[in-house]
Design a protein around this motif. Structure first.
Motif, short mmCIF file in Angstrom:
data_model
loop_
_atom_site.label_atom_id
_atom_site.label_comp_id
_atom_site.label_asym_id
_atom_site.label_seq_id
_atom_site.Cartn_x
_atom_site.Cartn_y
_atom_site.Cartn_z
N GLN A 1 17.29 -10.87 3.53
CA GLN A 1 18.61 -11.26 3.04
C GLN A 1 18.88 -10.52 1.73
OE1 GLN A 1 17.57 -15.29 3.20
NE2 GLN A 1 17.94 -15.43 5.38
N ASP A 2 19.04 -11.24 0.63
CA ASP A 2 19.35 -10.57 -0.64
C ASP A 2 18.14 -10.50 -1.56
OD1 ASP A 2 19.25 -13.28 -1.04
OD2 ASP A 2 20.86 -13.32 -2.50
N ARG A 3 16.93 -10.78 -1.01
CA ARG A 3 15.73 -10.81 -1.85
C ARG A 3 14.77 -9.69 -1.49
NH1 ARG A 3 13.62 -16.71 -0.79
NH2 ARG A 3 14.04 -15.94 1.27
N PHE A 4 14.13 -9.18 -2.51
CA PHE A 4 13.08 -8.19 -2.35
C PHE A 4 11.76 -8.93 -2.55
CE2 PHE A 4 10.65 -4.44 -3.89
CZ PHE A 4 10.84 -3.64 -2.77
N ILE A 5 10.91 -8.98 -1.53
CA ILE A 5 9.68 -9.76 -1.57
C ILE A 5 8.48 -8.82 -1.57
CG2 ILE A 5 8.28 -11.48 -0.37
CD1 ILE A 5 10.98 -12.50 0.84
N LEU A 6 7.63 -8.97 -2.57
CA LEU A 6 6.40 -8.17 -2.67
C LEU A 6 5.28 -8.95 -1.99
CD1 LEU A 6 6.79 -7.08 -6.40
CD2 LEU A 6 7.22 -5.69 -4.35
N LEU A 7 4.60 -8.32 -1.06
CA LEU A 7 3.55 -8.97 -0.29
C LEU A 7 2.19 -8.65 -0.91
CD1 LEU A 7 5.01 -8.20 3.23
CD2 LEU A 7 5.33 -10.24 1.83
N ILE A 8 1.51 -9.69 -1.36
CA ILE A 8 0.25 -9.51 -2.09
C ILE A 8 -0.92 -9.36 -1.13
CG2 ILE A 8 -1.35 -10.60 -3.71
CD1 ILE A 8 0.99 -11.82 -5.11
N ASP A 9 -1.82 -8.44 -1.45
CA ASP A 9 -3.06 -8.24 -0.70
C ASP A 9 -4.16 -9.03 -1.41
OD1 ASP A 9 -5.31 -7.47 0.65
OD2 ASP A 9 -4.82 -5.33 0.63
N PHE A 10 -4.33 -10.27 -1.01
CA PHE A 10 -5.31 -11.13 -1.68
C PHE A 10 -6.74 -10.73 -1.38
CE2 PHE A 10 -1.76 -13.89 -2.60
CZ PHE A 10 -2.09 -14.31 -3.87
N GLU A 11 -6.97 -9.94 -0.35
CA GLU A 11 -8.34 -9.51 -0.06
C GLU A 11 -8.89 -8.70 -1.24
OE1 GLU A 11 -11.06 -7.92 3.58
OE2 GLU A 11 -8.90 -7.97 3.82
N ILE A 12 -8.07 -7.82 -1.78
CA ILE A 12 -8.49 -7.01 -2.94
C ILE A 12 -8.75 -7.93 -4.15
CG2 ILE A 12 -7.71 -5.28 -4.62
CD1 ILE A 12 -6.16 -3.98 -2.26
N ILE A 13 -7.84 -8.86 -4.40
CA ILE A 13 -7.99 -9.76 -5.54
C ILE A 13 -9.23 -10.63 -5.38
CG2 ILE A 13 -6.94 -11.73 -6.74
CD1 ILE A 13 -4.19 -10.39 -6.14
N LEU A 14 -9.45 -11.18 -4.19
CA LEU A 14 -10.64 -12.00 -3.96
C LEU A 14 -11.91 -11.20 -4.13
CD1 LEU A 14 -9.40 -14.11 -0.95
CD2 LEU A 14 -10.40 -15.06 -3.01
N ASN A 15 -11.94 -9.98 -3.61
CA ASN A 15 -13.15 -9.15 -3.74
C ASN A 15 -13.43 -8.83 -5.21
OD1 ASN A 15 -13.72 -9.17 -1.02
ND2 ASN A 15 -12.58 -7.28 -0.62
N GLU A 16 -12.39 -8.54 -5.98
CA GLU A 16 -12.59 -8.26 -7.42
C GLU A 16 -13.06 -9.52 -8.16
OE1 GLU A 16 -9.34 -4.73 -8.24
OE2 GLU A 16 -9.10 -6.63 -9.25
N THR A 17 -12.49 -10.67 -7.81
CA THR A 17 -12.80 -11.91 -8.51
C THR A 17 -14.21 -12.41 -8.18
OG1 THR A 17 -10.47 -12.48 -8.50
CG2 THR A 17 -11.99 -14.27 -8.94
N HIS A 18 -14.68 -12.15 -6.97
CA HIS A 18 -15.99 -12.65 -6.54
C HIS A 18 -17.12 -11.66 -6.81
CE1 HIS A 18 -15.09 -16.50 -4.62
NE2 HIS A 18 -13.90 -15.98 -4.39
N LYS A 19 -16.89 -10.64 -7.60
CA LYS A 19 -17.95 -9.67 -7.93
C LYS A 19 -18.99 -10.31 -8.80
CE LYS A 19 -15.64 -5.31 -7.32
NZ LYS A 19 -15.08 -4.14 -7.92
#
Length: 143
Positions: free
Chosen positions: A125-143
């Motif tokens: 519609q009138d929104r621009f939605i950024l889709l997050i790749d949580f796999e990258i964030i989870l892998n970085e956080t669980h190091k």
């Protein structure tokens, strides 16, 4: 093919996460601070006896953090490949279906630091939605 996404806001920007990765959407919980953690880790929360790391997603994405906790603030608990974490969002807007063809690569104008955490973007519609790749964030956080 169509997939469902939980749409949420951080500041005035719309983001989405695939609903298959969302375990729960909950009210904010008490945060237990943990010394010596990265700046984007707020601490730990306990949800019905399960403990999750709480990530400051705005900090991780290098967005201004002017978090005001109100009745619209929620926490999302995400699980990917048996790794879990929680993060706070300003507002959970809705759950929508997005066709794979509607997802486009992230624009070159997006900061490269920020861009590495995104799978793509969709104009709905009138929104621009950024889709997050949580796999990258989870892998970085669980190091």
């Amino acid at each position: 093919m169509s997939q469902q996404y939980v749409i949420f806001k951080l500041n005035d920007e719309y983001f989405g996460v695939n609903i298959a990765h969302v375990m729960e959407i909950i009210w904010p919980q008490k945060v237990f601070k943990v010394p010596d953690t990265p700046s984007h880790v707020e601490g730990l929360i306990n949800v019905r006896g399960k403990v999750y790391a709480l990530l400051n997603l705005k900090n991780k994405l290098n967005l201004p953090d002017n978090q005001i906790i109100d009745e619209e603030t929620k926490m999302l608990i995400i699980m990917i490949n048996s790794k879990t974490l929680a993060f706070m969002v300003d507002v959970v807007e809705e759950i929508i279906s997005i066709e794979d063809e509607e997802i486009e690569p992230v624009s070159e104008s997006v900061s490269s630091y920020y861009k590495k955490y995104l799978k793509g973007a969709a104009k709905i519609q009138d929104r621009f939605i950024l889709l997050i790749d949580f796999e990258i964030i989870l892998n970085e956080t669980h190091k």
